[in-house]
Design an enzyme around this catalytic site. Structure first.
Site, PDB file in Angstrom:
ATOM      1  N   THR A  70       9.586  68.513 -30.898  1.00  0.00           N
ATOM      2  CA  THR A  70       9.621  69.526 -29.840  1.00  0.00           C
ATOM      3  C   THR A  70       8.706  69.122 -28.690  1.00  0.00           C
ATOM      4  O   THR A  70       9.091  69.195 -27.511  1.00  0.00           O
ATOM      5  CB  THR A  70       9.179  70.898 -30.412  1.00  0.00           C
ATOM      6  OG1 THR A  70      10.106  71.270 -31.431  1.00  0.00           O
ATOM      7  CG2 THR A  70       9.118  71.966 -29.335  1.00  0.00           C
ATOM      8  N   ASN A 148      22.133  68.675 -34.178  1.00  0.00           N
ATOM      9  CA  ASN A 148      21.571  69.045 -35.472  1.00  0.00           C
ATOM     10  C   ASN A 148      22.486  70.005 -36.221  1.00  0.00           C
ATOM     11  O   ASN A 148      22.474  70.061 -37.435  1.00  0.00           O
ATOM     12  CB  ASN A 148      20.177  69.686 -35.299  1.00  0.00           C
ATOM     13  CG  ASN A 148      20.133  70.694 -34.178  1.00  0.00           C
ATOM     14  OD1 ASN A 148      20.558  70.419 -33.057  1.00  0.00           O
ATOM     15  ND2 ASN A 148      19.621  71.877 -34.455  1.00  0.00           N
ATOM     16  N   GLN A 176      18.025  63.678 -34.683  1.00  0.00           N
ATOM     17  CA  GLN A 176      19.012  63.748 -35.772  1.00  0.00           C
ATOM     18  C   GLN A 176      19.803  62.465 -35.975  1.00  0.00           C
ATOM     19  O   GLN A 176      20.706  62.435 -36.811  1.00  0.00           O
ATOM     20  CB  GLN A 176      19.971  64.926 -35.537  1.00  0.00           C
ATOM     21  CG  GLN A 176      19.304  66.286 -35.645  1.00  0.00           C
ATOM     22  CD  GLN A 176      18.828  66.637 -37.065  1.00  0.00           C
ATOM     23  OE1 GLN A 176      19.189  65.962 -38.044  1.00  0.00           O
ATOM     24  NE2 GLN A 176      18.027  67.682 -37.186  1.00  0.00           N
ATOM     25  N   SER A 196      11.336  62.355 -34.584  1.00  0.00           N
ATOM     26  CA  SER A 196      10.403  63.229 -35.308  1.00  0.00           C
ATOM     27  C   SER A 196      10.266  62.734 -36.740  1.00  0.00           C
ATOM     28  O   SER A 196      11.270  62.398 -37.395  1.00  0.00           O
ATOM     29  CB  SER A 196      10.940  64.658 -35.283  1.00  0.00           C
ATOM     30  OG  SER A 196      10.131  65.494 -36.069  1.00  0.00           O
ATOM     31  N   CYS A 322      15.555  76.355 -36.591  1.00  0.00           N
ATOM     32  CA  CYS A 322      14.755  77.084 -35.613  1.00  0.00           C
ATOM     33  C   CYS A 322      15.363  78.434 -35.268  1.00  0.00           C
ATOM     34  O   CYS A 322      14.681  79.306 -34.758  1.00  0.00           O
ATOM     35  CB  CYS A 322      14.610  76.253 -34.350  1.00  0.00           C
ATOM     36  SG  CYS A 322      14.091  74.601 -34.716  1.00  0.00           S
TER      37      CYS A 322
HETATM   38  N1  PLP Z   1      15.485  68.085 -31.764  1.00  0.00           N
HETATM   39  C1  PLP Z   1      16.400  68.205 -32.754  1.00  0.00           C
HETATM   40  C2  PLP Z   1      17.792  67.730 -32.511  1.00  0.00           C
HETATM   41  C3  PLP Z   1      16.036  68.766 -33.968  1.00  0.00           C
HETATM   42  O1  PLP Z   1      16.950  68.885 -34.931  1.00  0.00           O
HETATM   43  C4  PLP Z   1      14.707  69.197 -34.153  1.00  0.00           C
HETATM   44  C5  PLP Z   1      14.298  69.848 -35.407  1.00  0.00           C
HETATM   45  O2  PLP Z   1      14.982  70.700 -35.945  1.00  0.00           O
HETATM   46  C6  PLP Z   1      13.794  69.028 -33.092  1.00  0.00           C
HETATM   47  C7  PLP Z   1      14.221  68.475 -31.914  1.00  0.00           C
HETATM   48  C8  PLP Z   1      12.381  69.471 -33.198  1.00  0.00           C
HETATM   49  O3  PLP Z   1      11.623  68.577 -33.949  1.00  0.00           O
HETATM   50  P1  PLP Z   1      10.247  69.110 -34.594  1.00  0.00           P
HETATM   51  O4  PLP Z   1      10.635  69.946 -35.780  1.00  0.00           O
HETATM   52  O5  PLP Z   1       9.514  67.858 -34.984  1.00  0.00           O
HETATM   53  O6  PLP Z   1       9.544  69.874 -33.555  1.00  0.00           O
END
Ligand code: PLP
Length: 384
Positions: A70, A148, A176, A196, A322
Site C-alpha cells: 500500500t 487481486n 499479485q 509486497s 481489504c
Molecule cells: N495491491 C494489490 C493488488 C494487493 O492485492 C494488495 C494486498 O491485498 C496490496 C496492493 C496491498 O499490499 P499490502 O497488504 O502489503 O499493503
C-alpha cells in the site's frame, strides 16, 4: 484446514521465519549507524535489496523498501504527482486496488483530474480509452499488473508503449503477479512497480517500489535520509531480511512449484464448472493468474457460502481482503459489468503452496453440497 486465500496473504515460509529469528537474535544495529554493527545490518539489507532487484530484472539501486505494498502504491502516485507540479492529471484503471484507487480519489478532491479507465467484461483495460485520456498534463498512468480479485493480467507493455509515446511515466502494482508469473521490469518497460512481501510467503508490513533510474519522483515520507533520501524512517530491518529470504526461496523453488498450483487450480475450476449448476466464472479465460478463481453463484449471498465453507475449515474470500468487512459491492465485479446481486454472489479462491490434490478433492465434494443446500433454503426465502 484448507486455505484458499493466498491472494489475501500467504503463510510465512519456514526458511523465512528461521532467517528472521536469526537476524533478530544476532543483529540489532541501525543501518544508518556508521560503526560496524550498523554497517553489517546495512550490508544484510543490501543483500535483500539485491535479491528483490534481481528477481524483478532491476538493479539493486532501483529498489526502495517501504512499509507495505500500500505504501509503495501511495509513494508511486503521490511521489510522481508532486515531482511534476505542472501536470495535474492522473490516469488509473477502474479496477485498481484501493491503495491506488483511494489515492486517486484523494487527489481528485484536491483539483487533480483523474481518468478511471474502463475495462471489458473480462477485466482488461480499454486501450482506446487510455489513448483518449492522455494529455500533455498527465503526470502518471497507474494500471495494476493483475487483479487481486479476478486475476486478469493487463497488457502492460502496450500501456507503456502508448503512455511513453506521450511522455507519460507508468506505474504498475505487481503485488499479485510477483512469484506467480515471470516478471521483468525491463521487458514490461514500466517506470515504477510495486511488490509486497506477505504475498510471496514473507512477512507482513514490508513492500518495495522499483523506481527506474532517472525517474522523476519526490519522497512520500519525509524525514531522515534512509533509502537514499526517498523513503524516510528507520527501516523494518527484520521484515526486509524476511522479504529477501522469501525471494530467495521463490527463486529456488518458484519455477518448479508454480505448475503444481496452476494444475490444481485448473482442476478445481473444471470440477466446479462440472459439478455446480449455474455458476459463472469471473475473469479472463486465458490472460489471468491461473491460481486466482472467482465464481458467481447466482441467487446466493457470497457471505453465506463463505461461512458454510468455513464450518468445514475451508477458507475462501468474498473478494479483496481489504473490502471484506464492508457491505459495498466489489468495484471490480461492477466494472466488468456484473449486476450487484451477481457480484454479491461471488467468491474468490486463490491457491498456493499450502494446497494439495486432496484439498481440491475435498472442496469439490463439499462445495456442490453447500451450494445445493443454500439454494434449497433461498428457494423458500428468495433474496432476489
Ligand atoms: N495491491 C494489490 C493488488 C494487493 O492485492 C494488495 C494486498 O491485498 C496490496 C496492493 C496491498 O499490499 P499490502 O497488504 O502489503 O499493503
Amino acid at each position: 484446514m484448507i486455505y484458499l486465500d493466498h491472494n489475501a496473504t500467504t503463510p510465512v515460509d519456514p526458511a523465512v521465519a528461521e532467517k528472521m529469528y536469526w537476524f533478530l537474535k544476532e543483529h540489532f544495529g541501525n543501518p544508518s549507524s556508521l560503526y560496524p554493527i550498523g554497517r553489517k545490518v546495512k550490508e544484510i539489507l543490501n543483500e535483500a535489496r539485491e535479491r528483490v532487484g534481481a528477481a524483478l530484472g532491476a538493479q539493486r539501486g532501483e529498489i526502495f523498501f517501504t512499509g507495505s505494498g500500500t505504501e509503495a502504491d501511495n509513494f508511486a502516485v503521490f511521489g510522481t504527482m508532486s515531482a511534476l507540479p505542472e501536470r495535474n492529471e492522473l490516469v488509473v484503471s477502474a479496477i485498481e486496488h484501493p491503495a491506488v484507487l483511494e489515492s486517486a480519489k484523494y487527489l481528485e478532491k484536491r483539483n487533480v483530474k483523474v481518468t478511471y479507465l474502463p475495462v471489458d467484461s473480462y477485466g482488461t483495460v480499454d486501450l482506446y480509452a487510455l489513448r483518449d485520456a492522455l494529455t500533455p498534463r498527465t503526470a502518471l498512468v497507474s494500471v495494476m499488473h493483475a487483479s487481486n480479485e479476478i486475476g486478469t493480467i493487463q497488457p502492460i507493455e502496450k500501456i507503456v508503449q502508448i503512455a511513453h509515446g506521450q511522455g507519460v511515466p507508468v506505474h504498475t502494482d505487481a503485488v499479485q503477479t510477483f512469484g506467480k508469473i515471470d516478471l521483468d521490469v525491463r521487458k514490461l518497460g514500466v517506470d515504477l512497480l510495486t511488490v509486497s512481501a506477505h504475498k510471496v510467503y514473507g512477512p507482513k508490513g514490508v513492500g518495495a517500489l522499483y523506481i527506474r533510474k532517472g525517474t522523476n519522483i519526490h519522497p512520500y515520507l519525509h524525514g531522515g535520509r534512509q533509502e537514499r533520501s526517498l523513503r524516510a524512517g528507520t527501516e523494518n530491518t527484520v521484515g526486509i531480511v524476511g522479504f529477501g529470504e522469501a525471494v530467495k526461496v521463490l527463486e529456488e523453488r518458484g519455477k518448479k512449484d508454480r505448475p503444481r498450483f496452476e494444475k490444481l487450480a485448473d482442476a478445481l475450476k473444471r470440477g466446479i464448472e462440472e459439478k455446480v449448476p449455474r455458476v459463472r466464472f469471473n475473469g479472463h479465460p486465458v490472460n489471468r493468474v491461473r491460481t486466482t478463481l472467482n465464481f458467481a453463484f447466482p441467487g446466493l449471498e457470497a457471505e453465506a457460502i463463505l461461512l458454510s465453507l468455513a464450518t468445514k475449515e475451508i477458507y475462501v474470500s468474498t473478494g479483496s481482503a481489504c473490502s471484506e468487512e464492508s457491505e459495498e459491492v466489489s468495484h471490480v465485479l461492477t466494472a466488468i459489468g456484473l449486476r450487484p446481486e451477481i457480484a454479491r454472489s461471488s467468491i474468490r479462491m486463490s491457491l498456493g503452496r499450502s494446497n494439495s490434490e486432496e484439498d481440491v478433492a475435498t472442496v469439490l465434494r463439499e462445495l456442490p453440497e453447500i451450494i445445493e443446500k443454500l439454494r434449497k433454503i433461498t428457494a423458500f426465502h428468495p433474496t432476489d
